[in-house]
Structure formats: C-alpha cells, structure tokens
Design an enzyme around this catalytic site. Structure first.
Site, PDB file in Angstrom:
ATOM      1  N   GLY A   1       0.855  -1.184   0.000  1.00 44.42           N
ATOM      2  CA  GLY A   1       0.000   0.000   0.000  1.00 44.42           C
ATOM      3  C   GLY A   1       0.882   1.222   0.000  1.00 44.42           C
TER       4      GLY A   1
ATOM      5  N   GLY B   1      -0.869   3.032   6.572  1.00 45.81           N
ATOM      6  CA  GLY B   1      -1.100   2.328   7.844  1.00 45.81           C
ATOM      7  C   GLY B   1      -0.663   0.869   7.836  1.00 45.81           C
TER       8      GLY B   1
ATOM      9  N   ARG C   1      15.047   5.719  10.592  1.00 50.30           N
ATOM     10  CA  ARG C   1      14.317   6.789  11.295  1.00 50.30           C
ATOM     11  C   ARG C   1      14.661   6.693  12.782  1.00 50.30           C
ATOM     12  NH1 ARG C   1       8.906   4.878   8.358  1.00 50.30           N
ATOM     13  NH2 ARG C   1       9.265   5.840   6.321  1.00 50.30           N
TER      14      ARG C   1
ATOM     15  N   ARG D   1       2.800  11.945  10.813  1.00 52.91           N
ATOM     16  CA  ARG D   1       3.798  10.976  11.293  1.00 52.91           C
ATOM     17  C   ARG D   1       5.127  11.677  11.555  1.00 52.91           C
ATOM     18  NH1 ARG D   1       5.075   5.655   7.742  1.00 52.91           N
ATOM     19  NH2 ARG D   1       6.397   7.082   6.584  1.00 52.91           N
TER      20      ARG D   1
ATOM     21  N   ARG E   1       6.597  10.738  -2.052  1.00 51.09           N
ATOM     22  CA  ARG E   1       5.769   9.590  -1.659  1.00 51.09           C
ATOM     23  C   ARG E   1       4.309   9.777  -2.101  1.00 51.09           C
ATOM     24  NH1 ARG E   1       8.177   6.339   2.793  1.00 51.09           N
ATOM     25  NH2 ARG E   1      10.380   6.698   2.482  1.00 51.09           N
TER      26      ARG E   1
HETATM   27  N1  LIG Z   1       9.925  -4.274  -2.957  1.00 50.78           N
HETATM   28  C1  LIG Z   1      10.124  -4.035  -1.683  1.00 50.78           C
HETATM   29  N2  LIG Z   1       9.536  -2.989  -1.103  1.00 50.78           N
HETATM   30  C2  LIG Z   1       9.752  -2.794   0.219  1.00 50.78           C
HETATM   31  C3  LIG Z   1      10.551  -3.662   1.000  1.00 50.78           C
HETATM   32  N3  LIG Z   1      10.562  -3.201   2.268  1.00 50.78           N
HETATM   33  C4  LIG Z   1       9.786  -2.114   2.296  1.00 50.78           C
HETATM   34  N4  LIG Z   1       9.293  -1.856   1.059  1.00 50.78           N
HETATM   35  C5  LIG Z   1       8.373  -0.803   0.638  1.00 50.78           C
HETATM   36  O1  LIG Z   1       9.091   0.404   0.513  1.00 50.78           O
HETATM   37  C6  LIG Z   1       8.205   1.486   0.731  1.00 50.78           C
HETATM   38  C7  LIG Z   1       8.842   2.476   1.676  1.00 50.78           C
HETATM   39  O2  LIG Z   1       9.006   1.892   2.942  1.00 50.78           O
HETATM   40  P1  LIG Z   1       9.510   2.784   4.166  1.00 50.78           P
HETATM   41  O3  LIG Z   1      10.751   3.514   3.772  1.00 50.78           O
HETATM   42  O4  LIG Z   1       9.584   1.930   5.368  1.00 50.78           O
HETATM   43  O5  LIG Z   1       8.388   3.899   4.308  1.00 50.78           O
HETATM   44  P2  LIG Z   1       6.849   3.816   4.750  1.00 50.78           P
HETATM   45  O6  LIG Z   1       6.137   2.861   3.867  1.00 50.78           O
HETATM   46  O7  LIG Z   1       6.398   5.204   4.536  1.00 50.78           O
HETATM   47  O8  LIG Z   1       6.801   3.422   6.190  1.00 50.78           O
HETATM   48  C8  LIG Z   1       6.914   0.873   1.260  1.00 50.78           C
HETATM   49  O9  LIG Z   1       6.001   0.807   0.176  1.00 50.78           O
HETATM   50  C9  LIG Z   1       7.298  -0.509   1.661  1.00 50.78           C
HETATM   51  O10 LIG Z   1       6.207  -1.417   1.523  1.00 50.78           O
HETATM   52  C10 LIG Z   1      11.146  -4.777   0.340  1.00 50.78           C
HETATM   53  O11 LIG Z   1      11.847  -5.593   0.907  1.00 50.78           O
HETATM   54  N5  LIG Z   1      10.891  -4.909  -0.983  1.00 50.78           N
HETATM   55  N1  LIG Z   2      -6.852   4.240  10.181  1.00 47.74           N
HETATM   56  C1  LIG Z   2      -6.029   5.219  10.570  1.00 47.74           C
HETATM   57  N2  LIG Z   2      -6.529   6.395  10.912  1.00 47.74           N
HETATM   58  C2  LIG Z   2      -5.712   7.403  11.292  1.00 47.74           C
HETATM   59  N3  LIG Z   2      -4.350   7.313  11.366  1.00 47.74           N
HETATM   60  C3  LIG Z   2      -3.811   6.147  11.007  1.00 47.74           C
HETATM   61  C4  LIG Z   2      -4.607   5.051  10.588  1.00 47.74           C
HETATM   62  N4  LIG Z   2      -3.774   4.020  10.307  1.00 47.74           N
HETATM   63  C5  LIG Z   2      -2.514   4.461  10.535  1.00 47.74           C
HETATM   64  N5  LIG Z   2      -2.527   5.748  10.960  1.00 47.74           N
HETATM   65  C6  LIG Z   2      -1.375   6.605  11.267  1.00 47.74           C
HETATM   66  O1  LIG Z   2      -0.826   6.994  10.000  1.00 47.74           O
HETATM   67  C7  LIG Z   2       0.570   7.085  10.057  1.00 47.74           C
HETATM   68  C8  LIG Z   2       1.163   6.202   8.983  1.00 47.74           C
HETATM   69  O2  LIG Z   2       0.952   4.844   9.343  1.00 47.74           O
HETATM   70  P1  LIG Z   2       2.082   3.757   9.069  1.00 47.74           P
HETATM   71  O3  LIG Z   2       1.605   2.511   9.720  1.00 47.74           O
HETATM   72  O4  LIG Z   2       3.413   4.277   9.470  1.00 47.74           O
HETATM   73  O5  LIG Z   2       1.988   3.671   7.489  1.00 47.74           O
HETATM   74  P2  LIG Z   2       2.849   2.845   6.424  1.00 47.74           P
HETATM   75  O6  LIG Z   2       3.580   1.774   7.163  1.00 47.74           O
HETATM   76  O7  LIG Z   2       1.864   2.315   5.470  1.00 47.74           O
HETATM   77  O8  LIG Z   2       3.774   3.839   5.797  1.00 47.74           O
HETATM   78  C9  LIG Z   2       0.991   6.685  11.472  1.00 47.74           C
HETATM   79  O9  LIG Z   2       1.227   7.858  12.227  1.00 47.74           O
HETATM   80  C10 LIG Z   2      -0.241   5.928  12.006  1.00 47.74           C
HETATM   81  O10 LIG Z   2      -0.364   6.085  13.393  1.00 47.74           O
END
Ligand SMILES: Nc1nc2c(ncn2[C@@H]2O[C@H](COP(=O)(O)OP(=O)(O)O)[C@@H](O)[C@H]2O)c(=O)[nH]1
Ligand SMILES: Nc1ncnc2c1ncn2[C@@H]1O[C@H](COP(=O)(O)OP(=O)(O)O)[C@@H](O)[C@H]1O
Length: 392
Positions: free
Chosen positions: A140, A145, A173, A266, A277
């Site tokens: 996603g 989330g 982070r 966040r 993003r």
């Molecule tokens: N293809 C691929 N995508 C990844 C992997 N790990 C994380 N991601 C994706 O990379 C994107 C960025 O992740 P991240 O930097 O943790 O940021 P966040 O999704 O905003 O929390 C997200 O869409 C993750 O699902 C991986 O091992 N492979």
């Molecule tokens: N259903 C929701 N409603 C409001 N805030 C949410 C919901 N789900 C997640 N969040 C908040 O949104 C932010 C992004 O969620 P996160 O789990 O880090 O997203 P992702 O891993 O997909 O990047 C976090 O601060 C989280 O607490």
C-alpha cells in the site's frame, strides 16, 4: 586443487549400479545421475563442510563443481538417495534441524545457474519437515497504515506471525533498529548480494533500494510462524511470479487528503520526501486496484474496523488463541541406520549395534510434496514414525 578423488577414474568408467543402499551411513556415497557420478564426502574434521565431486565419463576426469547454497557440515556418516533432479542426504546422529539435506544436481535453479556461470554447478538446500502457513504480503502507499496494522497483528498474535526484515539503503528513522525494522545497508553491498542470488525480490522505491532476502523469509518459516512481508507493488509482482505461495493484500487510504495528513502527522519524512511519496502513491493505488495482482483490498479508514477485517480475512476469529504454538517439526534419526526407497517414501531403519541403545522406530520420510529448494530451504517433507513393536 580441492580434495583428492575417492575413487579412481578407471573404477568409474566400469560403471556402478545405483545401488539401493548407496553405502548408507558411510562417510562418502556415490550416486549416479545420468552418466555422471556424484561423490559426496564427509571431511575428517566434523567442523568442515561436506564436499562434492563429480566424475564425468565423457571427459574421463573428476570435476569440482561450483557449490551454491549453505553447505552442511560433516557428520559421522550419511545416506544418499537419488530423487530425480536432487540427491537426498540423511546425516547420521545430527541435530533435528540438520538431518536432511538436498544436493540439487539438475533442478531449474541449478540449470539457470549453470547457464549464468558457464560451469558445472550443484546447490545445497536444507530439508525441513512440514510446510509453514502461506506468507502474507501487505502492500500500500506510504502512510496508509501498513506498519500500524502489522504491529497490531504481531502484538496480538506473537507466536503466530513473524516479520520478514527487509534490506534497505534508506537511512534509519529515529526509533528504527537495525535488524528489527530493516537491515540498513550500503547500496554496493546490497547490489552484490542481489547479484549473488540472495534476494527473493528487490525494487527501487522512493529513490532507495529495498529488498527481501531469501533468508529473511526462511528464518520466519523456520520458526513455524506465518511470514508477513511489507513490500511495494513491484515487490509484490515479483513475489507473485516466484515459487512463494503467498496471499496478497493491498491497503488503500480513504482519500488522498487523508493519506497526506497521515504522512505529515507521522513527521518522519522531509517535505521533499513527502511530496515524492504522495506522487508515487497515485500510481501505486492504480496498480493495486487493477485486477489480478492482489487477492484482497482493505480500506484503512477507521483503524479498529480495518484491523478486524484484516483478522477476518486471515482466518483469525475469536476462537484462535493468541497462544497458538507453531507446529513441532523435530525428528530423531538413529545414528546407525539403513535407508530404502519405495517410490516417494524413504524408509529409515535403525541398526542395533549392541552397544548403544538405538531407537526401534521405523521412520518414513515422504518426499511426494517437496516445495521450494535452493537457494532457500526444501520444505514439505513429511514424517511418519512407526513403533517396530506395533509393526510386528
Ligand atoms: N519491494 C520491496 N519494497 C519494500 C521492501 N521493504 C519495504 N518496502 C516498501 O518500501 C516502501 C517504503 O518503505 P519505508 O521507507 O519503510 O516507508 P513507509 O512505507 O512510509 O513506512 C513501502 O512501500 C514498503 O512497503 C522490500 O523488501 N521490498
Ligand atoms: N486508520 C487510521 N486512521 C488514522 N491514522 C492512522 C490510521 N492508520 C494508521 N494511521 C497513522 O498513520 C501514520 C502512517 O501509518 P504507518 O503505519 O506508518 O503507514 P505505512 O507503514 O503504510 O507507511 C501513522 O502515524 C499511524 O499512526
């Protein structure tokens, strides 16, 4: 130069029957595959790995192949059984997670590697009893989330789910720990490991390299837990095309405005990264919604409701206890044994030495439903133990 040959070339040219007992339990075995003979040999020093050499009658000489995969360490002896494109090795008196190994000699993976490396190749893969539950791929846009939902699942069902720790070249982070949230790595190091075939999938996401190593998924499966992968759409596509049978869930935001708000609130990204993003999010949502790739789409509007829907589609209703234990997959093979093969069943019977108290069980390994293989583990072995007294 490698190890000296254990048999002379002339012995090999005479031809050897592929004997049923394959010098079972010995420190070296030879197995004929096509016109080649594979000699598998334990080292004198048991801390060293088992060696492989091949006699090729067309060349009239010994070949030392490129050996891929994690190699088994030597033991007191082993048995070798040919299964079409791989040789099953049963090690005597080894630990439960070290009894069964496969030396792949003509699997698809080995054939691919022979093409790439232009040399003779074999690949080791550890055998594992049983199958872990299907992994869950969660995808996603950034900020939707995914991490929050996965944390809730892991907190409520700690013994049931395990997280596949990805590698990434992005900086950690504030609260992120190396080896827990990600394996934070240098680009050149990750690129080398990708080249060495250590990754199940990888992709460039928001300007950084991310990837799932074969080991990350295998480690979770080894623990008997259901593996959760948090990966992007490109990664999900690669996993779909791989041999990993997973279920694919795409998490959608209720709106782009809400997604933007979550990402900003966040507070983990710079403004420039947030803009990148959000720009990528639109394309990801479009791909995520297109038919064929994902099995389920989850709208994460109200968090609690979304979590309940996630649990439901994973079959986690109220009857499932948080204390559910992973299935046990222990096997106790006798130190001295004979091995016989009937179709897909390998019978392992202990030999009484008179001195040691051996198990009187007849152990049957069923290899009819093998899954996976090098560069990961070979799973799907099933094990039956019959008390000899009951048989008689
Ligand atoms: N293809 C691929 N995508 C990844 C992997 N790990 C994380 N991601 C994706 O990379 C994107 C960025 O992740 P991240 O930097 O943790 O940021 P966040 O999704 O905003 O929390 C997200 O869409 C993750 O699902 C991986 O091992 N492979
Ligand atoms: N259903 C929701 N409603 C409001 N805030 C949410 C919901 N789900 C997640 N969040 C908040 O949104 C932010 C992004 O969620 P996160 O789990 O880090 O997203 P992702 O891993 O997909 O990047 C976090 O601060 C989280 O607490």
């Amino acid at each position: 130069m490698g190890e000296p040959p254990v048999f002379f070339a002339d012995d090999m040219l005479g031809g050897h029957p592929n004997a049923v007992d394959y010098e079972n339990g010995s420190r070296r075995t030879k197995t004929i595959v096509g016109d080649k003979t594979y000699v598998i040999r334990e080292a004198e020093d048991e801390s060293l790995c088992i060696g492989v050499q091949i006699f090729d009658p067309s060349l009239r000489e010994w070949v030392y192949p490129t050996v891929l995969g994690t190699k088994p360490v030597s033991s007191k002896g082993h048995s070798a059984v040919l299964l079409k494109d791989r040789i099953l090795i049963i090690k005597s008196g080894s630990e439960p997670d070290d009894h069964t190994w496969f030396l792949e000699v003509d699997t698809q993976y080995v054939r691919q590697q022979k093409e790439i490396l232009k040399t003779e190749v074999v690949a080791w893969s550890r055998g594992v009893i049983g199958n872990p539950p299907n992994p869950v791929v969660i995808t996603g846009p950034s900020g939707v989330g995914k991490g929050t939902l996965i944390s809730m699942l892991m907190k409520e069902f700690p013994s049931m789910f395990g997280f596949s720790v990805s590698h990434t070249t992005r900086a950690p982070r504030g609260m992120e720990k190396d080896g827990v949230h990600y394996h934070f790595t240098e680009k050149s190091a990750m690129e080398k490991e990708i080249k060495d075939g250590k990754f199940l999938e990888f992709a460039s996401v928001h300007g950084n390299l991310y990837g799932t190593s074969v080991e990350a998924v295998e480690l979770v499966a080894d623990s008997g837990k259901r593996c959760i992968l948090d990966i992007d759409v490109q990664g999900a596509k690669s996993v779909r095309a791989s041999s990993l049978e997973a279920i694919f869930i795409f998490v959608c935001p209720p709106s782009m405005e809400e997604l933007q708000k979550r990402l900003r609130d966040r507070g983990t990204e710079t403004e420039e990264q947030i803009v990148k993003r959000l720009r990528n999010a639109e394309a990801e949502i479009e791909k995520g919604r297109s038919p064929g790739l994902f099995d389920f789409i989850l709208y994460n509007d109200n968090l609690e409701e979304c979590y309940e829907r996630l649990k439901k589609l994973l079959g986690l209703d109220a009857a499932v206890s948080a204390q559910t234990k992973p299935a046990t997959r222990e096997i106790n093979l006798p130190a001295n044994h004979v091995v016989t093969k009937y179709d897909c069943r390998i019978m392992i019977k202990s030999i009484c030495t008179g001195q040691e108290k051996e198990s009187k069980n007849l152990i049957t390994l069923d290899v009819s439903s093998l899954k996976g293989g090098a560069p990961g583990r070979t799973r799907g072995l099933s094990l039956h133990v019959n008390e000899m007294d009951q048989l008689g």
